[in-house]
Design a protein around this motif. Structure first.
Motif, PDB file in Angstrom:
ATOM      1  N   VAL A  54      21.225  43.525  44.109  1.00  0.00           N
ATOM      2  CA  VAL A  54      20.241  44.675  43.569  1.00  0.00           C
ATOM      3  C   VAL A  54      20.840  46.137  43.695  1.00  0.00           C
ATOM      4  CG1 VAL A  54      17.947  46.010  44.085  1.00  0.00           C
ATOM      5  CG2 VAL A  54      18.286  43.177  44.162  1.00  0.00           C
ATOM      6  N   ILE A  55      21.101  46.439  44.987  1.00  0.00           N
ATOM      7  CA  ILE A  55      21.673  47.948  45.311  1.00  0.00           C
ATOM      8  C   ILE A  55      22.909  48.137  44.399  1.00  0.00           C
ATOM      9  CG2 ILE A  55      22.323  49.769  46.920  1.00  0.00           C
ATOM     10  CD1 ILE A  55      20.091  48.392  48.818  1.00  0.00           C
ATOM     11  N   LEU A  56      24.003  47.206  45.135  1.00  0.00           N
ATOM     12  CA  LEU A  56      25.181  47.582  44.443  1.00  0.00           C
ATOM     13  C   LEU A  56      25.374  46.851  43.200  1.00  0.00           C
ATOM     14  CD1 LEU A  56      27.234  46.910  47.773  1.00  0.00           C
ATOM     15  CD2 LEU A  56      26.811  48.871  46.772  1.00  0.00           C
ATOM     16  N   ALA A  57      24.733  46.257  42.626  1.00  0.00           N
ATOM     17  CA  ALA A  57      24.660  45.679  41.344  1.00  0.00           C
ATOM     18  C   ALA A  57      26.281  44.806  41.060  1.00  0.00           C
ATOM     19  CB  ALA A  57      24.611  46.769  40.029  1.00  0.00           C
ATOM     20  N   VAL A  58      26.377  43.990  42.185  1.00  0.00           N
ATOM     21  CA  VAL A  58      27.512  43.082  42.166  1.00  0.00           C
ATOM     22  C   VAL A  58      27.227  41.718  41.724  1.00  0.00           C
ATOM     23  CG1 VAL A  58      29.410  42.229  43.406  1.00  0.00           C
ATOM     24  CG2 VAL A  58      28.717  44.238  43.996  1.00  0.00           C
ATOM     25  N   ASN A  72      37.115  46.564  40.103  1.00  0.00           N
ATOM     26  CA  ASN A  72      35.979  47.468  41.003  1.00  0.00           C
ATOM     27  C   ASN A  72      36.122  46.875  42.508  1.00  0.00           C
ATOM     28  OD1 ASN A  72      34.179  49.020  42.187  1.00  0.00           O
ATOM     29  ND2 ASN A  72      32.482  48.558  40.551  1.00  0.00           N
ATOM     30  N   SER A  73      36.705  47.495  43.392  1.00  0.00           N
ATOM     31  CA  SER A  73      36.772  47.134  44.732  1.00  0.00           C
ATOM     32  C   SER A  73      35.478  46.968  45.469  1.00  0.00           C
ATOM     33  CB  SER A  73      37.630  48.427  45.588  1.00  0.00           C
ATOM     34  OG  SER A  73      36.932  49.327  45.541  1.00  0.00           O
ATOM     35  N   VAL A  74      34.217  47.553  44.848  1.00  0.00           N
ATOM     36  CA  VAL A  74      33.059  47.271  45.566  1.00  0.00           C
ATOM     37  C   VAL A  74      32.598  45.775  45.265  1.00  0.00           C
ATOM     38  CG1 VAL A  74      30.587  47.827  45.117  1.00  0.00           C
ATOM     39  CG2 VAL A  74      32.468  49.577  45.136  1.00  0.00           C
ATOM     40  N   TRP A  75      33.123  45.112  44.171  1.00  0.00           N
ATOM     41  CA  TRP A  75      32.904  43.883  44.156  1.00  0.00           C
ATOM     42  C   TRP A  75      33.377  42.780  45.436  1.00  0.00           C
ATOM     43  CZ3 TRP A  75      32.663  41.798  38.222  1.00  0.00           C
ATOM     44  CH2 TRP A  75      31.893  42.604  37.557  1.00  0.00           C
ATOM     45  N   PHE A  76      34.502  43.481  45.679  1.00  0.00           N
ATOM     46  CA  PHE A  76      35.368  42.508  46.489  1.00  0.00           C
ATOM     47  C   PHE A  76      34.881  43.137  48.010  1.00  0.00           C
ATOM     48  CE2 PHE A  76      38.837  42.725  49.689  1.00  0.00           C
ATOM     49  CZ  PHE A  76      39.342  41.350  49.607  1.00  0.00           C
ATOM     50  N   LEU A  81      19.506  37.435  52.313  1.00  0.00           N
ATOM     51  CA  LEU A  81      18.694  38.807  52.187  1.00  0.00           C
ATOM     52  C   LEU A  81      19.829  39.936  51.838  1.00  0.00           C
ATOM     53  CD1 LEU A  81      15.984  38.898  54.873  1.00  0.00           C
ATOM     54  CD2 LEU A  81      15.706  38.536  52.278  1.00  0.00           C
ATOM     55  N   SER A  82      20.894  39.734  52.463  1.00  0.00           N
ATOM     56  CA  SER A  82      22.164  40.908  52.029  1.00  0.00           C
ATOM     57  C   SER A  82      22.719  40.623  50.768  1.00  0.00           C
ATOM     58  CB  SER A  82      22.962  40.882  53.332  1.00  0.00           C
ATOM     59  OG  SER A  82      23.786  41.768  53.133  1.00  0.00           O
ATOM     60  N   LEU A  83      23.038  39.364  50.522  1.00  0.00           N
ATOM     61  CA  LEU A  83      23.596  39.033  49.258  1.00  0.00           C
ATOM     62  C   LEU A  83      22.500  39.361  48.073  1.00  0.00           C
ATOM     63  CD1 LEU A  83      25.162  35.474  49.729  1.00  0.00           C
ATOM     64  CD2 LEU A  83      26.326  37.650  49.221  1.00  0.00           C
TER      65      LEU A  83
END
Length: 375
Positions: A247-251, A173-177, A239-241
């Motif tokens: 929380v939002i992206l569930a990474v 999943n590219s979102v994780w990266f 806070l971003s992490l």
């Protein structure tokens, strides 16, 4: 030393007050660590998604129909048929990324053991999607032809059992990266911009003259700007992490966030020093922006955050070892992606600390010269 620390603390609190009174910079920090991370992670995908496919079927056989029916979402949009003389036009217009062309008697040639050709036109301007999509389409065509010839719906059994294990990102999943790398890149960008802007702001508001007549040293002024702006960045990163990435992206974050923050603090010394160094060569924010932009572009693109270091020329790899961003990217990826501990990442931390000391001393020397000239 006590007096020095006291001056650094008070000057840093003044710097935080100036930052709080600047709504543009506050908005920039919030945007960079929130919407910018989310939009890049969800929008700039590396995998194939909804790729447009057209086809020319001069055979209209069961085999071509079978191949076309196997080209499915979410990787590809449903294939659309076009005429043979439209291939050049749709490729020139960028309407389709892939165009398949099946020759006449394609199925008959396959059944008789001939080797018919399928023409696959690829719009390689969409480089990542084109490269990955080309591999997928080749696999689809090969699998469907093999099934058709064998008369079975299962793939042909290979003489080996290949077991693929995708470590650290099982679903690729590219979102994780991209979400984590966007935060890492933003640390570099904001560290340079905030500290440089802090010095430019002193000049534009005329408060640099006030500092010159105060019983403070250039090192106290510089360290105060570094810790104050660095604190704002560290808070934004944490806070971003937590909110955006986890929380939002569930990474999932594999490693220790406190260890990552410790390394980020070490890294901030070098890049904030670089921001002050660049600001000493300029007299206004537009000049500073023009000078900082190419530096930041090179640091981000060649640090290993966008492309692997191994893909670069060897001489460039050697040069980039002098950039703290290269070691920070390697350090961050090891912790946040692979869950590495301090026993693995300590060499990068030592190198970042050494480069940070060099950048700090060079920036301090230049800052002293600038203040002496202004005085």
């Amino acid at each position: 030393m006590k007096q020095w620390l006291g001056n650094v603390f008070r000057l840093g609190m003044k710097e935080l007050g100036s930052l709080r009174a600047d709504p543009v910079l506050i908005l920039l920090i919030v945007y960079v660590f929130s919407f910018a991370v989310y939009s890049v992670a969800t929008g700039a995908k590396l995998e194939v998604a909804n790729a447009s496919v057209a086809y020319v079927d001069q055979d209209r056989s069961a085999l071509t129909g079978r191949i076309l029916s196997a080209i499915l979402p979410p990787e590809f949009n449903p294939p659309q048929e076009i005429a043979l003389d439209e291939i050049a036009a749709v490729m020139d217009s960028g309407e389709f990324v892939f165009v398949l062309s099946f020759p006449p008697s394609f199925e008959a040639d396959v059944l008789t053991g001939r080797t018919p050709e399928i023409q696959l036109n690829v719009d390689a301007t969409a480089m990542a999607q084109a490269g990955n999509g080309l591999v997928f389409l080749q696999q689809i065509i090969s699998a469907e032809v093999a099934k058709f010839l064998s008369g079975e719906d299962s793939a042909t059994t290979l003489p080996i059992d290949l077991v693929v294990t995708s470590k650290f990102n099982p679903n690729l999943n590219s979102v994780w990266f991209s979400s984590v790398m966007q935060i890492i890149n933003n640390i570099t960008i904001l560290s340079v911009l905030l500290t440089g802007a802090a010095l430019i702001r002193e000049r534009e508001h005329g408060t640099i003259e006030h500092l010159l007549v105060m019983p403070v040293t250039p090192s106290e002024i510089m360290v105060a700007k570094i810790w104050a702006n660095g604190l704002a960045i560290v808070v934004g990163v944490i806070l971003s992490l937590w909110i955006v990435v986890q929380v939002i992206l569930a990474v999932p974050i594999a490693g220790s966030i406190p260890l990552f923050v410790l390394g980020a603090v070490i890294y901030l010394v070098s890049v904030t020093g670089l921001g002050i160094l660049l600001a000493t060569f300029t007299t206004s924010m537009p000049q500073f922006g023009l000078l900082a932009m190419p530096v930041l572009v090179v640091m981000n693109l060649l640090s290993g955050s966008t492309t692997p270091m191994e893909s670069m020329p060897e001489w460039l790899q050697a040069v980039m070892q002098l950039a703290p961003s290269t070691h920070f990217v390697a350090f961050s990826q090891a912790i946040l992606y692979r869950g590495a501990g301090i026993e693995i990442v300590w060499p990068d931390m030592v190198i970042m600390a050494a480069l940070g000391a060099v950048f700090f001393l060079v920036a301090l020397r230049r800052f002293r010269v600038t203040m002496a000239t202004a005085h």
